[in-house]
Enzyme design. Structure first.
Site, mmCIF file in Angstrom:
data_model
loop_
_atom_site.group_PDB
_atom_site.id
_atom_site.type_symbol
_atom_site.label_atom_id
_atom_site.label_comp_id
_atom_site.label_asym_id
_atom_site.label_seq_id
_atom_site.Cartn_x
_atom_site.Cartn_y
_atom_site.Cartn_z
ATOM 1 C CG PHE A 45 -1.798 1.467 1.222
ATOM 2 C CD1 PHE A 45 -2.508 1.442 0.519
ATOM 3 C CD2 PHE A 45 -1.181 2.183 1.962
ATOM 4 C CE1 PHE A 45 -3.254 2.885 0.545
ATOM 5 C CE2 PHE A 45 -1.814 3.551 2.283
ATOM 6 C CZ PHE A 45 -2.922 3.972 1.455
ATOM 7 C CB CYS A 46 3.835 2.575 2.047
ATOM 8 S SG CYS A 46 2.825 2.533 3.781
ATOM 9 C CB THR A 47 4.712 0.339 -2.861
ATOM 10 O OG1 THR A 47 5.695 -0.350 -1.998
ATOM 11 C CG2 THR A 47 5.588 0.423 -4.314
#
Length: 370
Positions: free
Chosen positions: A84-86
């Site tokens: 998700f953060c990527t």
């Protein structure tokens, strides 16, 4: 609150008060907030506030290009296996207007621009002690606080997000499949990604005693160093919810960590916690997993910790009438509250960040003192 949150129930925007409400207001003004991932930290207001302060002062504010810092955060997230953060940071890089850099960062490939390729290589290498890329940071010394601060807060957030959220529920399939969808989605966050608010306001949400000690050399004298110390201190307080032997086990295991991902077979925490009393093992396991492999935290791990905390409370003659803060000294130190869980995980996550900091800044040129 329903998915994507797991293990804890974040404070809803409409009912937030005090420090949490102050953080939410700044996030809405300077970043993005629509039941966002950082809300998962709200059961521990001081952890939420310090995380936000460092994120704001390092990644959102400053002279370095916002697209570069979002791409750095995306590259770190990819190295940490936080999907998700990527994607989220790649979307913000799209929103900042650099589509080729955004796609390169999320895919783990070098962009065409050699300087930016070096920046992404440096960011990805922050999981690799002794990596050649760390010996010659590819940015001016004056931007060291922004880039190092962005890397370190991303390492922390990756671990907390992976521990506390269902990342699959956060990621629309179309975003993962199509660069055209990602580029279009980037337009929806362009106003936030191109904003450059005044520095220092993030410190206004911090509460309690001032951070202990001078700021680290890489941070210089500005607000980034203060925010980093606040996060370090908030996470360290989470370690007080573990017994001394459990804290020592976590710190010792992380001190031996080489930056790699533990093999899928076996238990990465087993040797470190085996000698602890049974009631202390679940907390130490959670902290160690947050540090080394947060994607391996399961419902069963959390349930075992809550059960152990209940046994500890009964043994100490406590009741379940704590205020839910989970802090030692206020009746919540031995409970299984959402606040206590968040703080234990933060302790483990920050232990890893401190290790990353040590090998990341070994070759970094410090920022000049104003």
């Amino acid at each position: 609150m329903p998915r994507p949150y797991r293990h804890t129930a974040p404070v809803p925007q409409k009912s937030a008060t005090g420090q949490v409400a102050a953080v939410y207001a700044q996030m809405k003004a300077d970043f993005l907030l629509a039941d966002g991932p950082l809300m998962s930290l709200s059961p521990a207001p001081e952890v939420l506030a310090a995380t936000w302060a460092l994120l704001r002062e390092a990644e959102i504010v400053g002279t370095a290009a916002r697209a570069d810092k979002e791409a750095v955060a995306s590259a770190v997230s990819l190295a940490n296996r936080c999907p998700f953060c990527t994607e989220a940071h790649a979307l913000l890089a799209h929103g900042a207007g650099d589509h080729e850099l955004a796609e390169a960062a999320r895919a783990g490939r070098p962009p065409a621009d050699r300087r930016r390729a070096a920046v992404l290589d440096w960011a990805a290498a922050t999981r690799s002690p002794g990596a050649p890329a760390l010996s010659a940071p590819p940015f001016p010394p004056a931007q060291t606080p922004e880039f190092v601060g962005t890397v370190l807060v991303t390492h922390f957030i990756n671990r907390m997000v992976t521990s506390l959220l269902d990342e699959e529920a956060l990621l629309p399939g179309a975003v993962r499949r199509s660069r055209y969808v990602r580029r279009a989605a980037g337009l929806t966050v362009a106003s936030a990604a191109r904003r450059n608010p005044a520095p220092g306001a993030g410190l206004a949400v911090l509460a309690g005693p001032s951070p202990v000690g001078p700021p680290p050399a890489w941070a210089g004298e500005g607000p980034i160093g203060t925010a980093y110390l606040a996060l370090r201190d908030a996470a360290a307080a989470g370690g007080e919810l573990l017994d001394a032997a459990a804290r020592a086990a976590v710190i010792g295991a992380v001190a031996d960590w080489d930056g790699g991902h533990p093999p899928l077979g076996g238990d990465p925490t087993g040797p470190a916690v085996a000698s602890l009393p049974e009631v202390d093992r679940p907390g130490a396991r959670l902290a160690l997993l947050a540090a080394l492999a947060p994607y391996r935290i399961t419902d069963g791990e959390v349930a075992a910790w809550r059960s152990a905390q209940a046994r500890r409370a009964i043994g100490a003659g406590q009741t379940n009438g704590s205020n839910g803060s989970g802090r030692a000294g206020d009746g919540g130190g031995a409970d299984g509250s959402d606040g206590a869980l968040t703080r234990v995980l933060a302790f483990g996550a920050m232990a890893a960040v401190l290790r990353v900091e040590a090998w990341t800044v070994s070759g970094t040129r410090t920022a000049p003192t104003p």
